[in-house]
Design an enzyme around this catalytic site. Sequence first.
Site, short mmCIF file in Angstrom:
data_model
loop_
_atom_site.label_atom_id
_atom_site.label_comp_id
_atom_site.label_asym_id
_atom_site.label_seq_id
_atom_site.Cartn_x
_atom_site.Cartn_y
_atom_site.Cartn_z
CD GLU A 25 -0.98 0.68 3.65
OE1 GLU A 25 -1.47 1.81 3.45
OE2 GLU A 25 -1.06 0.09 4.73
CE LYS A 86 -6.39 7.09 6.05
NZ LYS A 86 -6.50 7.35 7.49
CB VAL A 106 -5.73 -1.82 4.38
CG1 VAL A 106 -6.19 -3.27 4.25
CG2 VAL A 106 -4.39 -1.74 5.11
CG ASP A 138 -12.89 6.49 13.32
OD1 ASP A 138 -12.87 5.76 12.30
OD2 ASP A 138 -12.01 7.32 13.57
CB SER A 140 -10.80 1.14 9.48
OG SER A 140 -10.17 1.11 8.21
CB ALA A 141 -13.58 1.65 4.69
CG ASP A 142 -8.37 -0.67 6.27
OD1 ASP A 142 -8.63 -0.04 5.23
OD2 ASP A 142 -7.37 -0.44 6.97
CE LYS A 159 -1.82 1.60 11.58
NZ LYS A 159 -3.08 1.28 10.86
N1 PSU Z 1 -0.25 0.39 8.61
C1 PSU Z 1 0.80 1.15 9.02
N2 PSU Z 1 0.70 2.50 8.88
C2 PSU Z 1 -0.39 3.09 8.28
C3 PSU Z 1 -1.49 2.29 7.86
C4 PSU Z 1 -1.36 0.94 8.05
O1 PSU Z 1 1.80 0.61 9.53
O2 PSU Z 1 -0.40 4.30 8.12
C5 PSU Z 1 -2.70 2.92 7.20
C6 PSU Z 1 -3.34 1.91 6.25
O3 PSU Z 1 -3.40 2.49 4.97
C7 PSU Z 1 -4.73 1.67 6.79
C8 PSU Z 1 -5.02 3.02 7.35
O4 PSU Z 1 -5.64 1.26 5.81
O5 PSU Z 1 -3.78 3.32 8.05
C9 PSU Z 1 -6.23 3.00 8.24
O6 PSU Z 1 -6.80 4.27 8.25
P1 PSU Z 1 -8.28 4.49 8.85
O7 PSU Z 1 -8.15 4.12 10.30
O8 PSU Z 1 -8.57 5.97 8.66
O9 PSU Z 1 -9.22 3.62 8.08
MN MN Z 2 -11.68 6.06 10.52
#
Ligand code: PSU
Ligand code: MN
Length: 307
Positions: A25, A86, A106, A138, A140-142, A159
């Site tokens: 990614e 993003k 992701v 909140d 994630s769409a992941d 994380k």
């Molecule tokens: N893994 C990492 N660092 C990052 C991410 C993942 O080590 O920055 C990113 C990925 O692109 C993941 C995103 O999809 O963080 C998640 O963002 P959000 O919580 O806004 O969906």
């Molecule tokens: Mn989010």
Amino acid sequence: MTLPMDLSIEVGEAQALGRAVVALESTIITHGMPYPQNVETARLVEAEVRAHGAVPATIAVIDGRLKIGLSDAELDALAQAQNVAKLSRADIAVCVARGGTGATTVAATMIAAHLAGVSVFATGGIGGVHKGAADSFDISADLGELAITPVTVVAAGAKAILDLPKTLEVLETQGVPVIAYRQDDFPAFWSRSSGMTAPLRMDSAKEIASAHAMRGAMGLSGGQLVANPIPSDAEIAAETLAPLIAQATTEADAKGVTGKGVTPFLLKRLFELTEGTSLEANIALVLNNARLASEIAVCLANPGGND
Ligand code: PSU
Ligand code: MN
């Protein structure tokens, strides 16, 4: 309508010959790490994939084209660019249609990888359910992407800035196999264990590849999440991180950080609060994930081979 998609020469050749390809990614480059460590890490990750017999395909949208495999110059430009979009499932088509440029999360990387016929993807950690999600909503769409797009994603768990029990619950509801690699516990990104047992465990790349193939044969939509613990020598104890994560989360709330801004803000604050240790750990775990993803991709490309 033809898809404005460009495979790098290396990726195109590997696809034509049925060789192993690993998607990578770009949000981790633009929003997850500072320059120049971001581009250095991206190059190291690509080298790690090659060293393990697969071809790297770093994915991004550049000037309205879905790029499957970036040149060195494209990688460098993306790593230095300011205010890059993003892109997740919600925005990737808009960006491409407008001729824009953006980094793929992701979710968006899974979409592009699948369009290009790439079924294995290595990242750091997936997005998930944020702490306080009961109020903020909140999520994630992941997580939703893992439920519908058939790509096996290798991550170091989710994380530790997230609500991990709720993240696992959502993955279960969405029918996503969560497979811990060579341990029972679900890892927590910077730490090897979250204190929770993962729903599934596998001990070889070959097993993971055959489970991926079986999902396809059974017509099951969606991918697999492989949770690969950070190497022991790079891990940060969960007890050390917990107060720093709490501090960063409180700061994000106080500053009114929401939506796409939350994850990048928390990662940056942890980098500062750990004086760079969190970044070193992040780099180590991404490399470790690139290795395992390559092994899985090689097994998928050679289903009869020895692992
Ligand atoms: N893994 C990492 N660092 C990052 C991410 C993942 O080590 O920055 C990113 C990925 O692109 C993941 C995103 O999809 O963080 C998640 O963002 P959000 O919580 O806004 O969906
Ligand atoms: Mn989010």
